[in-house]
Design a protein around this motif. Structure first.
Motif, PDB file in Angstrom:
ATOM      1  N   VAL A  82      -0.345   3.509 -11.457  1.00 12.61           N
ATOM      2  CA  VAL A  82      -1.305   3.128 -10.578  1.00 12.61           C
ATOM      3  C   VAL A  82      -1.737   4.757  -9.701  1.00 12.61           C
ATOM      4  CG1 VAL A  82      -1.001   0.612 -10.220  1.00 12.61           C
ATOM      5  CG2 VAL A  82       0.188   2.362  -8.828  1.00 12.61           C
TER       6      VAL A  82
ATOM      7  N   ASN B  30       0.908  -1.095   0.077  1.00 12.65           N
ATOM      8  CA  ASN B  30       0.045   0.121  -0.048  1.00 12.65           C
ATOM      9  C   ASN B  30       1.056   1.334   0.122  1.00 12.65           C
ATOM     10  OD1 ASN B  30      -2.803  -1.242   0.264  1.00 12.65           O
ATOM     11  ND2 ASN B  30      -1.776  -2.060   2.169  1.00 12.65           N
TER      12      ASN B  30
ATOM     13  N   LYS C 119      -4.098   3.833  -4.156  1.00 14.16           N
ATOM     14  CA  LYS C 119      -5.575   3.572  -3.905  1.00 14.16           C
ATOM     15  C   LYS C 119      -5.848   2.242  -3.616  1.00 14.16           C
ATOM     16  CE  LYS C 119      -7.722   7.614  -6.033  1.00 14.16           C
ATOM     17  NZ  LYS C 119      -8.594   8.044  -7.424  1.00 14.16           N
ATOM     18  N   ASN C 120      -5.089   1.176  -4.321  1.00 13.47           N
ATOM     19  CA  ASN C 120      -5.247   0.042  -4.408  1.00 13.47           C
ATOM     20  C   ASN C 120      -3.994  -0.728  -3.960  1.00 13.47           C
ATOM     21  OD1 ASN C 120      -8.266  -0.257  -5.392  1.00 13.47           O
ATOM     22  ND2 ASN C 120      -7.428   0.732  -7.150  1.00 13.47           N
TER      23      ASN C 120
ATOM     24  N   THR D 268      -0.239  -5.883  -6.181  1.00 12.91           N
ATOM     25  CA  THR D 268       0.033  -7.461  -6.369  1.00 12.91           C
ATOM     26  C   THR D 268       1.473  -7.814  -6.497  1.00 12.91           C
ATOM     27  OG1 THR D 268      -2.290  -7.487  -7.646  1.00 12.91           O
ATOM     28  CG2 THR D 268      -0.946  -9.514  -7.667  1.00 12.91           C
TER      29      THR D 268
END
Length: 285
Positions: free
Chosen positions: A107, A63, A146-147, A150
């Protein structure tokens, strides 16, 4: 002596009356794969259209991204302080790439966290134009995505020192610095580069920095490498901030710098923990 902060946007930094353009570098390094340095990211200003990336950063959790404070602020002459924090929508982060040619997979970010005691003392002339920066302290910031990322072979987390670690743990060791910044003679590149540098035997740097000699031939970071990681044995101990040069000329080249200043992560380790999730999911020795 010229003091040059490592940022790709054209800003100057000077001491007394001396001025110079900001320059940052991976100098005398080599092209590498992101698979070997999967913690490296680009920090991109959406408010500018430039042919080169603006800054580097490192993945410290799924994050959070660690970078330099001057990478997420913009100069401002308001009479009180000379910088303002950028809004989240002004910045994106590009992870997992060996080349910065394709930025479409960048991102979005949710929040920018600048160190509360960041000092960037920009200097403005009578026309309101920024002519330089005379002081830099606490040059560290974090970006919350925000997300969550992975994790993969090209996207991975870099470990940080423990909260009670001492400077002596990195002194005299070989570190690797990485980035997409300029190379010899300020030549731009879109490819990720890396170079090994030798840490000082004793860190006598002030204001939370690590001072590293660029040596002969010089090796280090350059324009576009600001905020990027300095790593020893899989642990990030520093991030690129600025450099010094004795050259007085209209243009300072990467190879002209004799010392690079890296933010000392150990000095800010507790602040990082207090403002991110790095210690909530990961166990540090």
């Amino acid at each position: 002596m010229k003091f040059i902060q490592f940022f790709a946007v054209l800003v100057g930094i000077f001491e007394v009356s001396q001025q110079a353009k900001i320059k940052n570098r991976i100098l005398n390094g080599k092209v590498v794969s992101i698979e070997d340095y999967p913690y490296q990211v680009l920090v991109i200003w959406n408010v500018y259209i430039l042919s080169v990336p603006q800054c580097g950063g490192s993945i410290i959790s799924e994050n959070y991204i660690l970078t330099a404070g001057h990478c997420v602020t913009i100069k401002q002459n308001d009479g009180k302080k000379t910088w303002v924090q950028l809004r989240p929508e002004m910045i994106t982060v590009l992870p997992g790439k060996s080349s910065a040619v394709d930025l479409r997979s960048a991102v979005s970010i949710a929040k920018i966290i600048v160190h509360p005691k960041l000092i960037l003392k920009h200097v403005f002339n009578s026309n309101g134009t920024c002519t330089g920066t005379k002081e830099v302290k606490n040059d560290i910031a974090m970006i919350r995505l925000k997300n969550p990322l992975t994790i993969s072979k090209t996207i991975s987390i870099i470990r940080l020192p423990s909260q009670d670690e001492q400077d002596s743990s990195f002194c005299g060791k070989i570190a690797v610095v990485t980035g997409f910044g300029n190379t010899f003679h300020n030549q731009p590149t879109q490819d990720l580069h890396a170079v090994n540098i030798t840490m000082p035997a004793v860190n006598d740097c002030e204001n939370g920095f690590i001072c590293v000699s660029n040596g002969k031939p010089p090796r280090g970071t350059c324009q576009g490498d600001s905020g990027g990681p300095l790593v020893i044995n899989g642990i990030q101990y520093g991030l690129t901030s600025y450099g010094t040069s004795n050259i007085s000329a209209p243009e300072i080249f990467c190879e002209d710098f004799h010392t690079t200043y890296y933010v000392n992560i150990i000095k800010y380790r507790k602040w990082i923990s207090q403002n991110s999730d790095v210690d909530k999911k990961y166990n540090y020795i």
